[in-house]
Design a protein around this motif. Structure first.
Motif, PDB file in Angstrom:
ATOM      1  N   LEU A 150       0.834  -1.194   0.000  1.00 44.83           N
ATOM      2  CA  LEU A 150       0.000   0.000   0.000  1.00 44.83           C
ATOM      3  C   LEU A 150       0.874   1.252   0.000  1.00 44.83           C
ATOM      4  CD1 LEU A 150      -2.709   1.499   0.307  1.00 44.83           C
ATOM      5  CD2 LEU A 150      -2.438   1.254   2.790  1.00 44.83           C
ATOM      6  N   CYS A 151       0.715   2.074  -1.023  1.00 44.26           N
ATOM      7  CA  CYS A 151       1.329   3.396  -1.059  1.00 44.26           C
ATOM      8  C   CYS A 151       0.240   4.429  -0.807  1.00 44.26           C
ATOM      9  CB  CYS A 151       2.004   3.634  -2.406  1.00 44.26           C
ATOM     10  SG  CYS A 151       3.373   2.496  -2.751  1.00 44.26           S
ATOM     11  N   LEU A 152       0.628   5.645  -0.482  1.00 43.70           N
ATOM     12  CA  LEU A 152      -0.352   6.661  -0.117  1.00 43.70           C
ATOM     13  C   LEU A 152      -0.625   7.652  -1.235  1.00 43.70           C
ATOM     14  CD1 LEU A 152       0.565   7.294   3.615  1.00 43.70           C
ATOM     15  CD2 LEU A 152      -1.038   5.676   2.616  1.00 43.70           C
ATOM     16  N   HIS A 153      -0.073   7.407  -2.392  1.00 45.56           N
ATOM     17  CA  HIS A 153      -0.395   8.200  -3.588  1.00 45.56           C
ATOM     18  C   HIS A 153      -0.145   7.304  -4.792  1.00 45.56           C
ATOM     19  CE1 HIS A 153      -0.380  11.354  -6.648  1.00 45.56           C
ATOM     20  NE2 HIS A 153      -0.801  12.217  -5.739  1.00 45.56           N
ATOM     21  N   GLU A 154      -1.022   7.406  -5.778  1.00 49.48           N
ATOM     22  CA  GLU A 154      -0.892   6.529  -6.944  1.00 49.48           C
ATOM     23  C   GLU A 154       0.389   6.800  -7.749  1.00 49.48           C
ATOM     24  OE1 GLU A 154      -5.272   6.719  -5.953  1.00 49.48           O
ATOM     25  OE2 GLU A 154      -3.682   8.209  -6.222  1.00 49.48           O
ATOM     26  N   GLN A 155       0.843   8.046  -7.780  1.00 54.58           N
ATOM     27  CA  GLN A 155       2.114   8.295  -8.464  1.00 54.58           C
ATOM     28  C   GLN A 155       3.228   7.503  -7.802  1.00 54.58           C
ATOM     29  OE1 GLN A 155       5.118  11.714  -8.156  1.00 54.58           O
ATOM     30  NE2 GLN A 155       3.761  12.424  -9.781  1.00 54.58           N
ATOM     31  N   ALA A 156       3.234   7.503  -6.477  1.00 54.79           N
ATOM     32  CA  ALA A 156       4.259   6.759  -5.737  1.00 54.79           C
ATOM     33  C   ALA A 156       4.145   5.266  -6.012  1.00 54.79           C
ATOM     34  CB  ALA A 156       4.144   7.040  -4.238  1.00 54.79           C
ATOM     35  N   ALA A 157       2.920   4.756  -6.088  1.00 58.64           N
ATOM     36  CA  ALA A 157       2.737   3.328  -6.388  1.00 58.64           C
ATOM     37  C   ALA A 157       3.314   2.998  -7.753  1.00 58.64           C
ATOM     38  CB  ALA A 157       1.254   2.972  -6.318  1.00 58.64           C
ATOM     39  N   GLY A 158       3.082   3.870  -8.730  1.00 58.60           N
ATOM     40  CA  GLY A 158       3.613   3.636 -10.066  1.00 58.60           C
ATOM     41  C   GLY A 158       5.127   3.710 -10.112  1.00 58.60           C
ATOM     42  N   GLY A 182      -7.679   8.403  -9.332  1.00 54.06           N
ATOM     43  CA  GLY A 182      -6.715   7.380  -8.932  1.00 54.06           C
ATOM     44  C   GLY A 182      -5.871   6.946 -10.106  1.00 54.06           C
ATOM     45  N   ALA A 183      -6.513   6.780 -11.258  1.00 57.02           N
ATOM     46  CA  ALA A 183      -5.783   6.380 -12.459  1.00 57.02           C
ATOM     47  C   ALA A 183      -4.930   7.522 -12.994  1.00 57.02           C
ATOM     48  CB  ALA A 183      -6.764   5.901 -13.522  1.00 57.02           C
ATOM     49  N   THR A 184      -5.502   8.725 -13.080  1.00 54.78           N
ATOM     50  CA  THR A 184      -4.740   9.840 -13.649  1.00 54.78           C
ATOM     51  C   THR A 184      -3.550  10.214 -12.777  1.00 54.78           C
ATOM     52  OG1 THR A 184      -6.211  11.491 -12.638  1.00 54.78           O
ATOM     53  CG2 THR A 184      -6.724  10.771 -14.890  1.00 54.78           C
ATOM     54  N   ASN A 185      -3.621   9.962 -11.482  1.00 59.50           N
ATOM     55  CA  ASN A 185      -2.482  10.251 -10.608  1.00 59.50           C
ATOM     56  C   ASN A 185      -1.250   9.429 -10.971  1.00 59.50           C
ATOM     57  OD1 ASN A 185      -3.601  12.230  -9.024  1.00 59.50           O
ATOM     58  ND2 ASN A 185      -4.168  10.871  -7.337  1.00 59.50           N
ATOM     59  N   ALA A 186      -1.451   8.314 -11.651  1.00 55.09           N
ATOM     60  CA  ALA A 186      -0.325   7.425 -11.978  1.00 55.09           C
ATOM     61  C   ALA A 186       0.305   7.742 -13.331  1.00 55.09           C
ATOM     62  CB  ALA A 186      -0.800   5.968 -11.964  1.00 55.09           C
ATOM     63  N   VAL A 187      -0.202   8.734 -14.050  1.00 61.45           N
ATOM     64  CA  VAL A 187       0.244   8.964 -15.425  1.00 61.45           C
ATOM     65  C   VAL A 187       1.727   9.335 -15.490  1.00 61.45           C
ATOM     66  CG1 VAL A 187      -0.037  10.441 -17.457  1.00 61.45           C
ATOM     67  CG2 VAL A 187      -2.047   9.498 -16.311  1.00 61.45           C
ATOM     68  N   THR A 188       2.225  10.124 -14.539  1.00 63.14           N
ATOM     69  CA  THR A 188       3.650  10.481 -14.548  1.00 63.14           C
ATOM     70  C   THR A 188       4.519   9.230 -14.449  1.00 63.14           C
ATOM     71  OG1 THR A 188       3.276  12.679 -13.600  1.00 63.14           O
ATOM     72  CG2 THR A 188       5.470  11.741 -13.341  1.00 63.14           C
TER      73      THR A 188
END
Length: 594
Positions: free
Chosen positions: A44-52, A75-81
């Motif tokens: 579990l990460c606390l931000h989707e960018q961090a998970a990616g 949630g999905a768009t946070n991972a785009v970077t």
């Protein structure tokens, strides 16, 4: 079995080990399936960018696929970077997102949004993935996953994205009844006989050959065979920053890491070589200093790259161009070298050793800590104390990462990587999490800037929750040092660069305490070795603040200079700032004169 359970089983079959995620209602069945699968560890990460980013780091460490999972919409768009980072650095990350139920998809209605938190993530990420698709038919789950797997792991690798509506996640299926994708057609391997023969002939006629070793070597699983090749042939190795761990710094054939900011001796090696064999490197702008014509200008060139477009972009003569994965070429050249009679390159080795001795990175001036800790001195001492087997996952941008990676000296068995393509702030902490987990919780070193830390500062809680042995050295250079330098140089006005221009950063000791992470502080060179060892030997995660000289010059580097006519001209890789006297520079470049 639910579709969600099937997807988790396919990820497990790929050997991803961990899935980095942040739960949400749009992915509820995926979240449940992840928690139930015995071979997958939810991280579990606390931000989707961090998970990616953590997933990308895990992919780089393992040399294979990894996985990140998000919910729909933001949630999905946070991972785009993170997707962009994996795309540019060719990392095969499987991004899985939940989506609103099929009945709530806007489709081609012309609406911007129908379902709650709906976002057409597939259209958003399509240009920066190998394949992106929304699964709309439960019976296509196996076929679609086959296609994603083929895309991610074939040719030039890269990320893929699977978007799954809520009702499709929950749908019951019989895996044995699912249709499957056809296997990829078998493409003829590149005919390597002629290019290898030409390369051997070039080696026979060379006096000063060198390899540029790119990250494509590790992606191809060819690190050990490449070592056999360069040791058997006696050819010096110039690793790129993304491949710096393919050879240790004390190896007799280590030629340094060349580029726009680099050890002077490494660039002399590059610019004086008469044969350059490039393996798995796209020769980016930072390496070529935006000047292809002056890149190893007197060298014959062999370029091996899996992506034909990367070869086609090069504005320089190429004697042997090979569109191929690095491994088969390395293998074929290795076989050919065993029976070839090559020159003795010892004189070339001695010349490189002379340059290395004459132009060290660490100078007497770096012992001065009156303005703060020198990054040159700090990195030198940290390099000494790191152990074989340590994982090093620094930030990817700015003052901290640049000077750390410039000065870092690697030992055999150490792994070190960052993200070269995006150079995004905030990479360090989540990358260290992914690398640490993927390595089986090996001690992991992160060096991050005080500004970059704030981009994913919430992941300090993840470090604490998992009690990971991550030692994060936070370089306090009082804000955005790189931005401050460029603004002062070009505009003489600071805007959003430090505390004088609108920036406020928290006290790290209080921050570490709030997140439950141990804290240390290094303010001078006195007792530096002991302080470093204490941090490295401590249990669990540590945040160590390093109070550096914030305006320390980043040299040697390519810099524009004024020519004899009083006009500015771009610097060259051999003529780094601080500029050498003309006669001294000429003396060091004599070897390259045809």
């Amino acid at each position: 079995m639910r579709v969600a359970d099937y997807i988790m089983s396919r990820l497990a079959d790929l050997g991803v080990g961990q899935v980095y995620f942040l739960p949400g209602g749009g992915a509820m069945h995926l979240n449940d399936a992840l928690g139930r699968h015995p071979a997958l560890e939810p991280v579990l990460c606390l931000h989707e960018q961090a998970a990616g980013v953590a997933a990308e780091a895990a992919s780089k460490l393992r040399g294979g696929p990894s996985a990140c999972m998000t919910t729909c919409g933001p949630g999905a768009t946070n991972a785009v970077t993170a997707v962009l980072g994996a795309w540019l650095d060719s990392s095969p990350v499987f991004f899985i997102s939940g989506q609103v139920k099929s009945a709530d998809l806007k489709g081609d209605s012309g609406l911007r949004m129908l379902g709650v938190q709906e976002a057409d993530i597939v259209s958003i990420v399509a240009p920066i993935t190998k394949h992106a698709v929304t699964l709309t038919d439960p019976l296509a789950a196996a076929e679609v996953f086959d296609q994603l797997e083929q895309a991610a792991l074939s040719g030039r690798r890269g990320p893929v994205w699977l978007d799954i509506p809520l009702d499709i996640q929950a749908a019951q299926i019989d895996p044995a009844q699912l249709r499957r994708a056809l296997p990829l057609p078998i493409t003829a391997s590149a005919d390597l006989q002629e290019p290898v023969a030409k390369t051997i002939e070039l080696l026979r006629n060379a006096q000063r050959p060198a390899f540029i070793a790119g990250s494509g070597i590790r992606m191809a699983g060819a690190v050990e065979e490449f070592r056999n090749l360069f040791e058997q042939a006696g050819i010096p190795v110039l690793p790129t920053w993304l491949a710096m761990d393919v050879i240790e710094d004390d190896h007799p054939l280590y030629g340094g890491r060349p580029g726009s900011i680099a050890p002077r001796w490494a660039n002399f090696t590059l610019q004086n070589c008469d044969l350059l064999i490039v393996l798995g490197s796209r020769l980016d702008m930072a390496l070529t200093a935006y000047n292809h014509a002056n890149f190893a200008p007197n060298a014959r060139k062999v370029v091996v790259d899996i992506d034909a477009a990367e070869i086609a972009k090069l504005k320089m003569p190429i004697d042997v161009a090979v569109v191929s994965d690095a491994k088969p070429f390395i293998h074929a050249l290795n076989v050919a070298v065993q029976t070839a009679t090559l020159p003795d390159y010892q004189q070339w080795h001695r010349r490189i050793a002379e340059w290395r001795s004459r132009y060290p990175l660490l100078g007497a001036e770096h012992a001065d800590d009156s303005n703060g800790v020198s990054m040159y001195y700090f990195t030198d001492r940290l390099s000494q104390q790191l152990a074989e087997g340590d994982v090093i996952a620094p930030g990817s941008s700015g003052f901290a990462a640049e000077l750390f990676l410039l000065n870092l000296r690697l030992k055999k068995g150490q792994r070190c990587f960052h993200n070269r393509g995006t150079g995004s702030m905030g990479f360090g902490i989540p990358a260290a999490i992914g690398a640490c987990m993927a390595s089986g919780r090996t001690r992991t070193i992160c060096v991050e800037g005080d500004g970059g830390l704030q981009m994913n500062v919430q992941e300090l809680a993840t470090l604490a929750a998992l009690a990971l042995p991550v030692k994060c050295f936070v370089v306090n250079n009082q804000g955005y040092a790189s931005i401050r330098t460029s603004q002062q140089m070009h505009f003489q006005l600071l805007v959003g660069a430090d505390s004088s221009s609108g920036m406020r950063l928290p006290e790290l000791e209080q921050l570490a305490k709030a997140y439950g992470v141990a804290y240390a502080r290094i303010s001078s060179h006195d007792g530096l070795e002991q302080q470093l060892q204490a941090v490295l030997d401590s249990a669990g995660p540590v945040l160590c603040e390093v109070m550096v000289y914030p305006e320390e010059p980043r040299v040697p580097r390519v810099m524009t200079r004024i020519n004899a006519d009083g006009k500015p001209e771009s610097g060259t890789l051999q003529d780094l700032y601080p500029f050498l006297p003309a006669d001294e520079l000429a003396a060091q470049m004599k070897a390259s004169v045809p």
